[in-house]
Write a protein that holds these residues in place. Sequence first.
Motif, PDB file in Angstrom:
ATOM      1  N   HIS A 254       0.613  -1.222   0.108  1.00 25.23           N
ATOM      2  CA  HIS A 254       0.065  -0.108  -0.120  1.00 25.23           C
ATOM      3  C   HIS A 254       0.858   1.162   0.068  1.00 25.23           C
ATOM      4  CE1 HIS A 254      -3.403  -2.553   0.415  1.00 25.23           C
ATOM      5  NE2 HIS A 254      -4.263  -1.668   0.140  1.00 25.23           N
ATOM      6  N   CYS A 289      -2.427  -4.587  -6.482  1.00 27.22           N
ATOM      7  CA  CYS A 289      -3.394  -4.010  -5.174  1.00 27.22           C
ATOM      8  C   CYS A 289      -3.025  -2.398  -5.232  1.00 27.22           C
ATOM      9  CB  CYS A 289      -3.043  -4.801  -3.806  1.00 27.22           C
ATOM     10  SG  CYS A 289      -3.773  -6.110  -3.856  1.00 27.22           S
ATOM     11  N   CYS A 290      -3.108  -1.885  -3.905  1.00 28.67           N
ATOM     12  CA  CYS A 290      -3.372  -0.523  -3.973  1.00 28.67           C
ATOM     13  C   CYS A 290      -1.729   0.240  -4.327  1.00 28.67           C
ATOM     14  CB  CYS A 290      -3.830  -0.017  -2.654  1.00 28.67           C
ATOM     15  SG  CYS A 290      -5.359  -0.035  -2.883  1.00 28.67           S
ATOM     16  N   PHE A 307      -6.492  -7.885  -5.741  1.00 37.61           N
ATOM     17  CA  PHE A 307      -6.127  -8.868  -4.728  1.00 37.61           C
ATOM     18  C   PHE A 307      -6.170 -10.165  -4.646  1.00 37.61           C
ATOM     19  CE2 PHE A 307      -7.864 -10.998  -0.791  1.00 37.61           C
ATOM     20  CZ  PHE A 307      -6.790 -10.746   0.226  1.00 37.61           C
ATOM     21  N   CYS A 328      -2.968  -6.450   3.230  1.00 38.12           N
ATOM     22  CA  CYS A 328      -3.743  -7.148   1.997  1.00 38.12           C
ATOM     23  C   CYS A 328      -2.647  -8.030   1.307  1.00 38.12           C
ATOM     24  CB  CYS A 328      -4.314  -6.192   0.813  1.00 38.12           C
ATOM     25  SG  CYS A 328      -5.738  -5.144   1.564  1.00 38.12           S
ATOM     26  N   GLY A 435     -13.298  -1.120  -3.509  1.00 44.20           N
ATOM     27  CA  GLY A 435     -13.254  -2.026  -2.659  1.00 44.20           C
ATOM     28  C   GLY A 435     -12.678  -3.285  -3.260  1.00 44.20           C
ATOM     29  N   CYS A 436     -12.702  -4.247  -2.250  1.00 46.06           N
ATOM     30  CA  CYS A 436     -11.640  -5.675  -2.507  1.00 46.06           C
ATOM     31  C   CYS A 436     -12.125  -6.438  -3.497  1.00 46.06           C
ATOM     32  CB  CYS A 436     -11.552  -6.326  -1.342  1.00 46.06           C
ATOM     33  SG  CYS A 436     -11.388  -5.213   0.210  1.00 46.06           S
ATOM     34  N   ASN A 437     -11.429  -7.713  -3.623  1.00 51.87           N
ATOM     35  CA  ASN A 437     -11.914  -8.832  -4.243  1.00 51.87           C
ATOM     36  C   ASN A 437     -12.122  -9.807  -2.725  1.00 51.87           C
ATOM     37  OD1 ASN A 437      -9.327  -8.996  -6.524  1.00 51.87           O
ATOM     38  ND2 ASN A 437     -11.624  -8.504  -7.074  1.00 51.87           N
ATOM     39  N   GLY A 465      -9.053   1.379  -5.718  1.00 53.48           N
ATOM     40  CA  GLY A 465      -8.795  -0.123  -4.868  1.00 53.48           C
ATOM     41  C   GLY A 465      -8.841  -1.094  -6.215  1.00 53.48           C
ATOM     42  N   CYS A 466      -9.410  -2.195  -5.498  1.00 54.00           N
ATOM     43  CA  CYS A 466      -9.262  -3.347  -6.459  1.00 54.00           C
ATOM     44  C   CYS A 466     -10.559  -3.268  -7.414  1.00 54.00           C
ATOM     45  CB  CYS A 466      -9.388  -4.547  -5.386  1.00 54.00           C
ATOM     46  SG  CYS A 466      -7.655  -4.727  -4.819  1.00 54.00           S
ATOM     47  N   CYS A 507      -6.916   2.826  -2.316  1.00 58.25           N
ATOM     48  CA  CYS A 507      -8.247   3.018  -1.192  1.00 58.25           C
ATOM     49  C   CYS A 507      -7.919   4.326  -0.375  1.00 58.25           C
ATOM     50  CB  CYS A 507      -8.131   1.937  -0.290  1.00 58.25           C
ATOM     51  SG  CYS A 507      -8.911   0.480  -1.346  1.00 58.25           S
ATOM     52  N   MET A 541     -13.865  -7.300   1.470  1.00 57.42           N
ATOM     53  CA  MET A 541     -13.760  -8.196   2.376  1.00 57.42           C
ATOM     54  C   MET A 541     -12.888  -7.638   3.585  1.00 57.42           C
ATOM     55  SD  MET A 541     -10.152  -8.940   2.458  1.00 57.42           S
ATOM     56  CE  MET A 541      -8.903  -8.254   1.360  1.00 57.42           C
ATOM     57  N   SER A 542     -12.284  -6.384   3.261  1.00 56.48           N
ATOM     58  CA  SER A 542     -11.020  -5.974   4.683  1.00 56.48           C
ATOM     59  C   SER A 542     -11.862  -5.189   5.621  1.00 56.48           C
ATOM     60  CB  SER A 542      -9.936  -5.201   3.982  1.00 56.48           C
ATOM     61  OG  SER A 542     -10.465  -4.157   3.778  1.00 56.48           O
ATOM     62  N   LYS A 544     -10.646  -2.483   6.487  1.00 55.49           N
ATOM     63  CA  LYS A 544     -10.535  -1.128   5.740  1.00 55.49           C
ATOM     64  C   LYS A 544     -11.628  -0.820   5.080  1.00 55.49           C
ATOM     65  CE  LYS A 544      -6.632  -2.106   3.759  1.00 55.49           C
ATOM     66  NZ  LYS A 544      -5.933  -1.996   2.811  1.00 55.49           N
TER      67      LYS A 544
HETATM   68  O1  BF8 Z   1      -6.582  -0.785   0.167  1.00 58.23           O
HETATM   69  S1  BF8 Z   1      -9.533  -2.545  -2.181  1.00 58.23           S
HETATM   70  S2  BF8 Z   1      -8.271  -5.983  -1.063  1.00 58.23           S
HETATM   71  S3  BF8 Z   1      -5.720  -3.774  -1.879  1.00 58.23           S
HETATM   72  S4  BF8 Z   1      -8.463  -3.331   1.025  1.00 58.23           S
HETATM   73 FE1  BF8 Z   1      -7.038  -4.630  -0.017  1.00 58.23          FE
HETATM   74 FE2  BF8 Z   1      -9.453  -4.146  -0.654  1.00 58.23          FE
HETATM   75 FE3  BF8 Z   1      -7.779  -4.319  -2.553  1.00 58.23          FE
HETATM   76 FE4  BF8 Z   1      -6.033  -1.770  -1.329  1.00 58.23          FE
HETATM   77 NI1  BF8 Z   1      -8.376  -1.569  -0.446  1.00 58.23          NI
END
Ligand code: BF8
Length: 615
Positions: A254, A289-290, A307, A328, A435-437, A465-466, A507, A541-542, A544
């Motif tokens: 990150h 990722c980020c 991710f 991540c 957001g994530c995977n 982000g993702c 993110c 999923m995170s 964050k």
């Molecule tokens: O900060 S989108 S899996 S990489 S938490 Fe992680 Fe989610 Fe991807 Fe980046 Ni954000």
Amino acid sequence: MVKDIRERSIDPASQEMLLSIQRAGLETAWDRLEKQQPQCGFGELGLCCRNCNMGPCRIDPFGEGPSKGVCGATPDIIVARNLLRMIAAGAAAHSDHARDAAHTFKLVAAGEAPSYQVKDNAKMERLMKEYGVNSQIALAEAVMAEFGMQEGPIRFTRRAPKKRLQLWQKLGIEPRGIDREIVEVMHRTHIGVDNDYANLILHGLRTAVADGWGGSMIATELQDVLFGTPSPVTSEANLGVLLPNQVNIIVHGHEPLLSEMIVAAAEDSEMIELARKSGAQGINVAGMCCTGNEVLMRHGVPVAGNFLQQELAVATGAVEAMVVDVQCIMPSLGALAGCYHTKLISTSPKAKFPSSTHMEFHEEEAFETAKAIVLSAIQNYQNRDPTKVHIPAERSECMVGFSVEAIIGALGGSLDPLLEAIKGGTIRGLAAVVGCNNPKVKHDFGHVNLVKELIKKDVLVVTTGCNALACAKAGLLRPEAAELAGEGLKGVCKALGVPPVLHMGSCVDISRILVTAAAIANALGVDISDLPAAAAAPEWMSEKAVSIGTYTVASGVYTVLGTVPPVLGSQNVVDLLTNGARDLLGGCFAVEPDPFKAAKLMIDHIDSQRRKLGI
Ligand code: BF8
């Protein structure tokens, strides 16, 4: 044996790698998710409490077993406390990232980090004005002080529309120092402290606001000062960016403090010469990722994936080093890397991994460490086993780097053309999809389909982000993707030469979206909650993401989640998040795993906001 690999991802490159991994007898997050089935029902509902050693306590959702924990905690209390701890962890991750950026900025001001310079002086001067200070070091100290400030308010909350700020003050959720709010979550959720679910959730909102309008915004601003404010640049995305005859280095995690230096070290002529001597044609840095988003939008460094592709990238057998910092990063990587020649190199004293090589990174000698890391990747090239190399062909072009400044630039210097397009209806509204995977969702399916549905209906999408990386791989970040948009949005994008989906970064850069929303709301003389706008995290999923969703709602935005948060064990908490919040904040959560239905929910909300505004 998996029944159908296409059930795991819509991305052809990922499908190809999943098959290859399966043939090699190795496992990925998808396999581990299968082995976890059935997952713990108490955990899924948020009804398990491990906050003291009278427990662990679990509440029976069917009313047949215990209805309270040993201390007497009800489902409402347990669910709210668990949710708050997720928010605290997410806010802590973003804000500790910001602290590292602030620390580096301070070292630069003191002349103690020669590898870094201020790249955006104009932005630094604007920040000095905002903070009411007149030197770089004073700015660094003022920003640093915001983390531990005992009384508020943190500076950037002043960027929110006046009505929003007044609402936060009225509700008592205007944040004080960022660390203070996070510490208070831990205190309140300790046994026997805050046992009122609504009071707990209010503090969760305050902590999340300290993330979005505090930690995340600080990270974005200082990274722009140090590394440059992004402007549109083209690049490519997906595993096909890895090159068969070059030393491939993936930067994953990150913080651009590390990845910026790796990119610079890989361009060093001495390093390129060494790579050639080792038999490679050059050095190829790719992101993941980020941190991938950070170097993608500032330098056009290609990105290998999002991710769920981190394990797939190692399994190409063509990665000499995967260099990681924080967040991540799957702990599975070290063992997987051991099946190939890949070196997993950890760099942060905060984040060590099994079977990794640790090359600790300190800002004071950043470039030297980055060179040592690149050298170690070069030396590893000779260990590559050509019989194990399998790089999928897929790589998609993308146009990225739409900071707020770049968006205003693309519009000709002011937001007015955008406002006119929204008022006139050529652009129906705005959506932030982020957001994530999550292997519980078919990889990229939620992201790509939700975004496609929105642009088809003339909703301009901003992404980070993702999700941004899923869109990049699917070709949605190309100006040509305007052809997939409705007539109104298509016309605007073609006139401006921009994609219908604007990449705004990593993110922490969701703070850019907050600033954009505030600017639009201010220009229209309304609050953020009045805008024809909505947000979504289709595959989150995170922790964050929990903090992000919460500050988005606290900022007045209708926010649709594609995976279910662990709150269903308390009907009161669910009601507060999905209904009560709407009355309190003008924004609320909804949950809809189907991206087509989620798009409809968002568009219905946008249309109802348009009607209320009389446009
Ligand atoms: O900060 S989108 S899996 S990489 S938490 Fe992680 Fe989610 Fe991807 Fe980046 Ni954000």
